[in-house]
Write a protein that holds these residues in place. Structure first.
Motif, PDB file in Angstrom:
ATOM      1  N   THR A  46      27.754  27.486  45.528  1.00  0.00           N
ATOM      2  CA  THR A  46      27.842  27.429  46.982  1.00  0.00           C
ATOM      3  C   THR A  46      26.931  28.514  47.546  1.00  0.00           C
ATOM      4  N   GLU A  48      27.954  31.016  49.108  1.00  0.00           N
ATOM      5  CA  GLU A  48      28.658  32.286  48.906  1.00  0.00           C
ATOM      6  C   GLU A  48      28.577  32.774  47.468  1.00  0.00           C
ATOM      7  N   CYS A  50      29.592  31.313  43.182  1.00  0.00           N
ATOM      8  CA  CYS A  50      30.048  30.254  42.280  1.00  0.00           C
ATOM      9  C   CYS A  50      31.541  30.040  42.488  1.00  0.00           C
ATOM     10  N   LYS A  51      31.901  28.811  42.838  1.00  0.00           N
ATOM     11  CA  LYS A  51      33.290  28.456  43.099  1.00  0.00           C
ATOM     12  C   LYS A  51      33.897  27.903  41.811  1.00  0.00           C
ATOM     13  N   GLU A  53      37.141  26.236  39.906  1.00  0.00           N
ATOM     14  CA  GLU A  53      38.355  25.452  40.118  1.00  0.00           C
ATOM     15  C   GLU A  53      38.881  25.004  38.759  1.00  0.00           C
ATOM     16  N   PRO A 122      39.927  29.146  47.208  1.00  0.00           N
ATOM     17  CA  PRO A 122      39.230  29.039  45.920  1.00  0.00           C
ATOM     18  C   PRO A 122      38.819  30.415  45.390  1.00  0.00           C
ATOM     19  N   VAL A 124      35.830  32.416  44.322  1.00  0.00           N
ATOM     20  CA  VAL A 124      34.375  32.413  44.434  1.00  0.00           C
ATOM     21  C   VAL A 124      33.880  33.764  43.933  1.00  0.00           C
TER      22      VAL A 124
END
Length: 134
Positions: A46, A48, A50-51, A53, A122, A124
């Motif tokens: 993203t 911002e 690394c997301k 999950e 999430p 991040v």
């Protein structure tokens, strides 16, 4: 309160959610590399960072006994306490499970950090090379 100190240790990130442990990366690394995401995690780049999950049905069930877990053995073998600090993203549904993990790793000499996340929030992570002086 925890003792604050400067550390040269590398970071090892994990998530505790739904009573399960999810390692962020498949091997301990000094840099955040989404290509090295652990099989239990899905990583999306993203703006911002690394997301991370958790993948449904993956992760190590903490109630199964973490001391004998292959994941814990992997961490203990690949990331010695003298070189790594553990960082846990903890969801509200798994605080008690986190305490069990914390106690296990602390008994093995690991320093740790943890922070709470809300159910919809999430994890991040931002690579150190993306952090700028402000």
């Amino acid at each position: 309160l925890p003792t604050l100190h400067v550390s040269t240790k590398k970071n090892l990130w994990a998530m505790v959610k739904q009573g399960r442990l999810y390692l962020c990366l498949s091997k301990p690394a000094s840099r955040l590399d989404p290509a090295a995401a652990h099989e239990s995690m899905r990583v999306t780049r993203t703006e911002e960072g690394c997301k991370f999950e958790p993948r449904p049905g993956r992760g190590q069930d903490i109630a199964d006994g973490m001391e004998k877990s292959s994941w814990c053995a992997e961490v203990l073998r690949e990331a010695p306490a003298t070189s790594y600090s553990l960082h846990f993203a903890v969801y509200a549904d798994s605080f008690e499970a986190f305490v069990r993990l914390r106690d296990l790793f602390q008994s093995k000499g690991y320093s740790y950090n943890w922070f709470p996340l809300s159910e919809a929030e999430p994890l991040v992570l931002v690579s150190a090379d993306r952090v700028e002086d402000q």
